[in-house]
Scaffold this motif. Structure first.
Motif, PDB file in Angstrom:
ATOM      1  N   MET A   1     -38.353 -10.397 -48.773  1.00 44.39           N
ATOM      2  CA  MET A   1     -39.648 -10.075 -49.374  1.00 44.39           C
ATOM      3  C   MET A   1     -40.726  -9.963 -48.305  1.00 44.39           C
ATOM      4  N   TYR A   2     -40.720 -10.918 -47.345  1.00 43.04           N
ATOM      5  CA  TYR A   2     -41.715 -10.915 -46.283  1.00 43.04           C
ATOM      6  C   TYR A   2     -41.001 -10.907 -44.939  1.00 43.04           C
ATOM      7  N   PRO A   3     -41.384 -10.034 -44.003  1.00 39.92           N
ATOM      8  CA  PRO A   3     -40.742 -10.026 -42.685  1.00 39.92           C
ATOM      9  C   PRO A   3     -41.033 -11.321 -41.953  1.00 39.92           C
ATOM     10  N   GLN A   4     -39.997 -12.107 -41.666  1.00 37.75           N
ATOM     11  CA  GLN A   4     -40.194 -13.413 -41.051  1.00 37.75           C
ATOM     12  C   GLN A   4     -40.860 -13.289 -39.687  1.00 37.75           C
ATOM     13  N   GLN A   5     -40.464 -12.278 -38.913  1.00 42.22           N
ATOM     14  CA  GLN A   5     -40.961 -12.189 -37.559  1.00 42.22           C
ATOM     15  C   GLN A   5     -42.447 -11.848 -37.502  1.00 42.22           C
ATOM     16  N   LEU A   6     -43.021 -11.362 -38.606  1.00 46.77           N
ATOM     17  CA  LEU A   6     -44.427 -10.983 -38.623  1.00 46.77           C
ATOM     18  C   LEU A   6     -45.322 -12.107 -39.107  1.00 46.77           C
ATOM     19  N   THR A   7     -44.764 -13.222 -39.488  1.00 46.80           N
ATOM     20  CA  THR A   7     -45.533 -14.324 -40.053  1.00 46.80           C
ATOM     21  C   THR A   7     -45.580 -15.490 -39.070  1.00 46.80           C
ATOM     22  N   ALA A   8     -46.768 -16.033 -38.839  1.00 44.06           N
ATOM     23  CA  ALA A   8     -46.933 -17.110 -37.870  1.00 44.06           C
ATOM     24  C   ALA A   8     -46.241 -18.374 -38.342  1.00 44.06           C
ATOM     25  N   ARG A   9     -45.756 -19.130 -37.375  1.00 40.37           N
ATOM     26  CA  ARG A   9     -45.051 -20.381 -37.685  1.00 40.37           C
ATOM     27  C   ARG A   9     -45.906 -21.371 -38.476  1.00 40.37           C
ATOM     28  N   PRO A  10     -47.184 -21.597 -38.124  1.00 40.84           N
ATOM     29  CA  PRO A  10     -47.966 -22.568 -38.911  1.00 40.84           C
ATOM     30  C   PRO A  10     -48.027 -22.215 -40.393  1.00 40.84           C
ATOM     31  N   GLU A  11     -48.166 -20.930 -40.704  1.00 37.44           N
ATOM     32  CA  GLU A  11     -48.231 -20.529 -42.108  1.00 37.44           C
ATOM     33  C   GLU A  11     -46.898 -20.758 -42.798  1.00 37.44           C
ATOM     34  N   ARG A  12     -45.813 -20.406 -42.133  1.00 37.25           N
ATOM     35  CA  ARG A  12     -44.486 -20.531 -42.748  1.00 37.25           C
ATOM     36  C   ARG A  12     -44.135 -22.003 -42.976  1.00 37.25           C
ATOM     37  N   VAL A  13     -44.445 -22.847 -42.010  1.00 37.29           N
ATOM     38  CA  VAL A  13     -44.149 -24.277 -42.162  1.00 37.29           C
ATOM     39  C   VAL A  13     -45.050 -24.892 -43.221  1.00 37.29           C
ATOM     40  N   GLY A  14     -46.324 -24.525 -43.224  1.00 38.98           N
ATOM     41  CA  GLY A  14     -47.236 -25.070 -44.226  1.00 38.98           C
ATOM     42  C   GLY A  14     -46.806 -24.724 -45.639  1.00 38.98           C
ATOM     43  N   LYS A  15     -46.342 -23.504 -45.840  1.00 36.44           N
ATOM     44  CA  LYS A  15     -45.947 -23.073 -47.176  1.00 36.44           C
ATOM     45  C   LYS A  15     -44.591 -23.646 -47.595  1.00 36.44           C
ATOM     46  N   TYR A  16     -43.832 -24.171 -46.633  1.00 33.54           N
ATOM     47  CA  TYR A  16     -42.570 -24.829 -46.983  1.00 33.54           C
ATOM     48  C   TYR A  16     -42.811 -26.011 -47.914  1.00 33.54           C
ATOM     49  N   PHE A  17     -43.990 -26.627 -47.803  1.00 32.26           N
ATOM     50  CA  PHE A  17     -44.304 -27.822 -48.587  1.00 32.26           C
ATOM     51  C   PHE A  17     -45.096 -27.498 -49.847  1.00 32.26           C
ATOM     52  N   VAL A  18     -45.206 -26.219 -50.180  1.00 33.38           N
ATOM     53  CA  VAL A  18     -45.875 -25.797 -51.401  1.00 33.38           C
ATOM     54  C   VAL A  18     -44.826 -25.506 -52.471  1.00 33.38           C
ATOM     55  N   ARG A  19     -45.039 -26.001 -53.652  1.00 34.39           N
ATOM     56  CA  ARG A  19     -44.089 -25.803 -54.741  1.00 34.39           C
ATOM     57  C   ARG A  19     -43.974 -24.317 -55.095  1.00 34.39           C
ATOM     58  N   VAL A  20     -42.747 -23.856 -55.275  1.00 33.09           N
ATOM     59  CA  VAL A  20     -42.523 -22.486 -55.736  1.00 33.09           C
ATOM     60  C   VAL A  20     -42.783 -22.445 -57.242  1.00 33.09           C
ATOM     61  N   PRO A  21     -43.663 -21.561 -57.696  1.00 27.05           N
ATOM     62  CA  PRO A  21     -44.013 -21.567 -59.120  1.00 27.05           C
ATOM     63  C   PRO A  21     -42.894 -21.012 -59.991  1.00 27.05           C
ATOM     64  N   GLN A  22     -42.833 -21.520 -61.215  1.00 28.90           N
ATOM     65  CA  GLN A  22     -41.941 -20.954 -62.217  1.00 28.90           C
ATOM     66  C   GLN A  22     -42.518 -19.631 -62.730  1.00 28.90           C
ATOM     67  N   PRO A  23     -41.676 -18.646 -62.979  1.00 28.98           N
ATOM     68  CA  PRO A  23     -42.191 -17.421 -63.617  1.00 28.98           C
ATOM     69  C   PRO A  23     -42.835 -17.773 -64.954  1.00 28.98           C
ATOM     70  N   PRO A  24     -43.961 -17.173 -65.276  1.00 30.34           N
ATOM     71  CA  PRO A  24     -44.660 -17.520 -66.523  1.00 30.34           C
ATOM     72  C   PRO A  24     -43.897 -17.046 -67.753  1.00 30.34           C
ATOM     73  N   ASP A  25     -44.174 -17.681 -68.851  1.00 28.69           N
ATOM     74  CA  ASP A  25     -43.596 -17.284 -70.147  1.00 28.69           C
ATOM     75  C   ASP A  25     -44.528 -16.258 -70.794  1.00 28.69           C
ATOM     76  N   TYR A  26     -44.046 -15.039 -70.873  1.00 27.64           N
ATOM     77  CA  TYR A  26     -44.855 -13.957 -71.444  1.00 27.64           C
ATOM     78  C   TYR A  26     -44.605 -13.767 -72.941  1.00 27.64           C
ATOM     79  N   THR A  27     -43.824 -14.643 -73.548  1.00 24.56           N
ATOM     80  CA  THR A  27     -43.414 -14.422 -74.942  1.00 24.56           C
ATOM     81  C   THR A  27     -44.608 -14.370 -75.894  1.00 24.56           C
ATOM     82  N   LYS A  28     -45.437 -15.431 -75.873  1.00 23.66           N
ATOM     83  CA  LYS A  28     -46.542 -15.522 -76.835  1.00 23.66           C
ATOM     84  C   LYS A  28     -47.558 -14.393 -76.637  1.00 23.66           C
TER      85      LYS A  28
END
Length: 318
Positions: free
Chosen positions: A1-28
């Motif tokens: 999805m994102y080219p790893q080589q184009l992304t700085a290490r601080p950003e990639r490491v920082g986002k490692y500790f961010v929760r991956v969101p669940q896809p939203p429920d579009y039913t309702k």
């Protein structure tokens, strides 16, 4: 999805500790949007039949309101999800994080060798995993950083910062190097060395207490599921070296209280595990009074009826 080589290490490491969101429920909202459209369509058909003007008005109003509400909620949920994904990606992989931690332990060993200037030829052959031991643990947040944890897809717990302790257990002295390693930048926040003659080293203490840490998986995890619950650790697996009766060196490591998880420590598999290194240190300190003396001195003092311990020989040249 994102080219790893184009992304700085601080950003990639920082986002490692961010929760991956669940896809939203579009039913309702989807039901409201589709239902609103259906009501509007029925209203238009009814109007073309020139019957029930009041009914037509009700159908059109209900359809427009319901459709607008559904479409608005669909857009809002999609935008919120996209924003959450942008906060979580691009992120470092588990393999990258392990590589960064290994980089930190190797850097610490190099710094320790330069600063302590251990003399292998005059003391002992230095061998990593034998008399050169490298511990990694969790630092206190006294340095002002935000210490964060996450569980990778491989069930390994990783931290944003590590305290790394390098121990040289030689025949003459006990030397250590400590540093705080920042995963995102690859830099040490603080470091220092300590060195003691073996005569002064009193012993080794260990202690533990069990706590829960607010961990989450780095991958997709359903909120409230078993994998989303806090994980229990014997986090204060405390290693404390006593010198002249006072605590001199402390190392806090984490040991998982859950069989599903392990603690990433940056050590290659061929090197001893932390508990094995603690045992090695304990055994080393039990034997250090003997290791600090040449074998011929044991023989001489034993033949003379002495205690067999003799005097500690002078340290070799640094």
């Amino acid at each position: 999805m994102y080219p790893q080589q184009l992304t700085a290490r601080p950003e990639r490491v920082g986002k490692y500790f961010v929760r991956v969101p669940q896809p939203p429920d579009y039913t309702k909202p989807g039901i409201f949007a589709v239902g609103g459209g259906v009501l509007v369509l029925i209203g238009l058909i009814t109007a073309s039949a020139r019957s029930g003007a009041c009914l037509v008005l009700i159908l059109l109003i209900a359809g427009v309101v319901g459709g607008f509400r559904g479409a608005r909620d669909l857009i809002n949920r999609r935008n919120a999800y996209n924003e959450a994904m942008a906060r979580a990606y691009p992120r470092a992989t588990d393999e990258e994080m392990d590589g960064y931690l290994t980089e930190g332990t190797n850097l610490a060993v190099g710094n320790a060798n330069r600063q302590l200037k251990i003399n292998p030829s005059g003391e002992l052959t230095i061998q990593r995993g034998v008399n050169l031991l490298v511990f990694s643990g969790f630092p206190a947040s006294a340095y002002g950083f935000d210490l964060r944890f996450a569980i990778g897809d491989d069930n390994a717990v990783r931290a944003s910062h590590y305290k790394i302790l390098v121990v040289f257990a030689t025949n003459y002295r006990f030397s250590t190097y400590e540093c705080i390693w920042e995963m995102s930048t690859g830099a040490t926040i603080a470091d220092g060395t300590k060195e003691y003659h073996l005569q002064d080293v009193g012993g080794l203490e260990t202690a533990s207490d069990r706590i829960s840490l607010p961990l989450h998986r780095t991958g997709l995890t359903e909120e409230g599921s078993e994998d989303d619950k806090p994980v229990e650790f014997t986090q204060r697996q405390l290693l404390r070296l006593m010198v002249s009766g006072q605590p001199a060196i402390e190392m806090v490591m984490g040991i998982s209280g859950d069989a599903r998880f392990r603690i990433a420590n940056g050590q290659p598999p061929e090197f001893p595990a932390p508990e094995d290194m603690i045992h090695q240190l304990r055994q080393y300190l039990r034997d250090h009074k003997w290791l600090a003396r040449p074998p011929q001195q044991y023989l001489r003092t034993s033949l003379e009826g002495g205690a067999g311990l003799g005097n500690v020989p002078p340290e070799p040249p640094g």
